[in-house]
Write a protein that holds these residues in place. Structure first.
Motif, PDB file in Angstrom:
ATOM      1  N   GLY A  64       7.771  -0.089   4.912  1.00  0.00           N
ATOM      2  CA  GLY A  64       8.344  -0.861   3.831  1.00  0.00           C
ATOM      3  C   GLY A  64       9.661  -0.744   4.481  1.00  0.00           C
ATOM      4  N   GLY A  91      13.380  -3.208  -1.125  1.00  0.00           N
ATOM      5  CA  GLY A  91      13.318  -1.855  -1.679  1.00  0.00           C
ATOM      6  C   GLY A  91      14.648  -0.669  -0.778  1.00  0.00           C
ATOM      7  N   ILE A  92      14.335   0.815  -1.330  1.00  0.00           N
ATOM      8  CA  ILE A  92      14.381   1.919  -0.532  1.00  0.00           C
ATOM      9  C   ILE A  92      14.301   1.398   0.798  1.00  0.00           C
ATOM     10  CG2 ILE A  92      14.432   4.418  -0.398  1.00  0.00           C
ATOM     11  CD1 ILE A  92      13.250   4.201  -3.135  1.00  0.00           C
ATOM     12  N   GLU A 113       6.163  -3.044   8.512  1.00  0.00           N
ATOM     13  CA  GLU A 113       6.217  -3.248   7.401  1.00  0.00           C
ATOM     14  C   GLU A 113       4.906  -4.671   6.895  1.00  0.00           C
ATOM     15  OE1 GLU A 113       8.121  -3.536   4.282  1.00  0.00           O
ATOM     16  OE2 GLU A 113       5.852  -5.039   3.781  1.00  0.00           O
ATOM     17  N   ILE A 114       4.072  -4.654   6.322  1.00  0.00           N
ATOM     18  CA  ILE A 114       3.477  -5.354   6.250  1.00  0.00           C
ATOM     19  C   ILE A 114       3.290  -6.814   5.663  1.00  0.00           C
ATOM     20  CG2 ILE A 114       2.580  -4.673   3.699  1.00  0.00           C
ATOM     21  CD1 ILE A 114      -0.476  -4.407   4.090  1.00  0.00           C
ATOM     22  N   THR A 125       3.449  -3.466   9.927  1.00  0.00           N
ATOM     23  CA  THR A 125       1.776  -2.736  10.350  1.00  0.00           C
ATOM     24  C   THR A 125       1.308  -2.106   8.946  1.00  0.00           C
ATOM     25  OG1 THR A 125       3.925  -2.145  11.898  1.00  0.00           O
ATOM     26  CG2 THR A 125       2.353  -0.183  10.552  1.00  0.00           C
ATOM     27  N   ASP A 126       0.122  -2.224   8.156  1.00  0.00           N
ATOM     28  CA  ASP A 126      -0.392  -1.844   7.342  1.00  0.00           C
ATOM     29  C   ASP A 126      -0.788   0.399   7.521  1.00  0.00           C
ATOM     30  OD1 ASP A 126      -1.952  -0.765   5.478  1.00  0.00           O
ATOM     31  OD2 ASP A 126      -3.389  -2.876   5.855  1.00  0.00           O
ATOM     32  N   ASN A 146       0.272   6.343  -0.495  1.00  0.00           N
ATOM     33  CA  ASN A 146       1.359   6.979  -0.808  1.00  0.00           C
ATOM     34  C   ASN A 146       1.473   8.490  -0.358  1.00  0.00           C
ATOM     35  OD1 ASN A 146       3.426   5.530  -3.040  1.00  0.00           O
ATOM     36  ND2 ASN A 146       1.317   5.567  -3.557  1.00  0.00           N
ATOM     37  N   LYS A 198       2.482  11.773  -4.997  1.00  0.00           N
ATOM     38  CA  LYS A 198       3.629  12.452  -4.884  1.00  0.00           C
ATOM     39  C   LYS A 198       3.942  13.978  -5.091  1.00  0.00           C
ATOM     40  CE  LYS A 198       5.427   7.984  -4.513  1.00  0.00           C
ATOM     41  NZ  LYS A 198       5.659   7.317  -2.973  1.00  0.00           N
ATOM     42  N   ARG A 254      11.349  -4.656  -6.768  1.00  0.00           N
ATOM     43  CA  ARG A 254       9.982  -4.532  -7.429  1.00  0.00           C
ATOM     44  C   ARG A 254      10.042  -3.291  -9.033  1.00  0.00           C
ATOM     45  NH1 ARG A 254       7.044   0.190  -7.371  1.00  0.00           N
ATOM     46  NH2 ARG A 254       8.135   0.696  -5.792  1.00  0.00           N
TER      47      ARG A 254
END
Ligand SMILES: NC(=O)c1ccc[n+]([C@@H]2O[C@H](COP(=O)([O-])OP(=O)(O)OC[C@H]3O[C@@H](n4cnc5c(N)ncnc54)[C@H](O)[C@@H]3O)[C@@H](O)[C@H]2O)c1
Length: 270
Positions: A13, A17-18, A37-38, A62-63, A116, A160, A193
């Motif tokens: 990812g 973001g992070i 990353e997708i 990548t998925d 997740n 999570k 996001r």
């Protein structure tokens, strides 16, 4: 000398973001980074940004919810950079349709768990054998303060929360190989996001704010350190990926300004 000199890191990812902030921070500290990353455009941009900052990066489409795709991404990383030392399983997020259990569409539950919780499992399944070969490594999973407590998002909280015990189990199972596993549980991080989803909303500042708006403002007053920037989490990830954290494994570090640690009674102003 960089804190991650000589290390190779795989981040999922990392187009946004992070994880993107962490890819830049890892590279700044001397690591070579694989950006899984997708979103092709986002992944290529992140790769360019790391290189422009003087780092070494490769983007791999990548998925992370697909076993074969994750396997290919890990193999491509090791083929290019020769080893694997750190893995940050960061792609993730909740869906707006993550509603109370009796109303939830089954597909929402399955998509949330796949992104997740299945995803870190797949990355570990393919990445750990390479960490064993490297003589050790650091796995960093992403939980959330919503995984440390109950919340109004059942699928996301379950995924999570699952990360916390999955991370402890990884720590136990791979200690003999010098592999550490930890998780970070952020509060609110101002990624693009989350800014789009939660900020700049007029209703928050309306003269007669809704109960939801009142709750948000109240929470911000109770937990002023609970809202941070992607770089705040990247700093924790650098520490966890580096040998500075060699005594820490099986831990989930809340980076939530105390939201999961204390309840402070808030008396609204008249
Ligand atoms: N932002 C927050 O406030 C916050 C709070 C707590 C926990 N977290 C967790 O931190 C992690 C990162 O969150 P973020 O806000 O930086 O996310 P983000 O939405 O900014 O970035 C996520 C990235 O993952 C990519 N992605 C999505 N699905 C993918 C897939 N199937 N395969 C590969 N890549 C995929 C997206 O394209 C995007 O680039 C997530 O696990 C999230 O649950 C975030």
């Amino acid at each position: 000398m960089g804190r991650l000199d000589g290390k190779v890191a795989f981040l999922t990812g990392a187009g946004a973001g992070i994880a993107k902030a962490t890819a830049l921070a890892f590279a700044h500290e001397g690591a070579k980074v694989a950006i899984a990353e997708i979103n092709v455009e986002a992944g290529r941009t992140a790769e360019r940004e790391v290189r422009a900052a003087g780092g070494d990066a490769m983007f791999i489409e990548t998925d992370v919810t697909q076993d074969a795709s994750v396997g290919r991404a890990i193999e491509a990383t090791v083929a290019k950079f020769g080893r694997l030392d750190a893995m940050m399983n960061c792609a993730g997020g909740s869906l707006q349709e993550d509603v109370p259990v009796h109303e939830m569409d089954l597909g929402v539950w399955q998509r949330t768990i796949a992104l997740n919780l299945l995803h870190p499992f797949l990355c570990c399944r393919h990445g750990i054998p390479h960490m064993m070969k490297a003589g050790g490594g650091s796995i960093i999973n992403l939980s959330s303060h919503l995984g440390l407590m109950g919340s109004e998002k059942p699928a996301y909280a379950a995924a999570k929360g699952g990360i916390v015990s999955f991370t402890r189990t990884l720590a136990a199972q791979y200690v003999d190989y010098g592999i550490r596993a930890n998780a970070i549980a952020p509060g609110t991080v101002r990624t693009e996001r989350s800014i789009k989803r939660y900020e700049n909303q007029d209703w928050l500042f309306a003269e007669n704010p809704s109960p939801a708006a009142r709750t948000r403002v109240a929470k911000q007053k109770m937990y002023p350190f609970s809202i941070g920037e992607p770089g705040d989490i990247a700093a924790i990830a650098v520490f966890l990926a580096s040998d500075e954290s060699r005594m820490i494994t099986g831990a989930t570090l809340p980076a939530d300004g105390g939201r999961s640690a204390y309840i402070k009674v808030y008396v609204p102003e008249e």
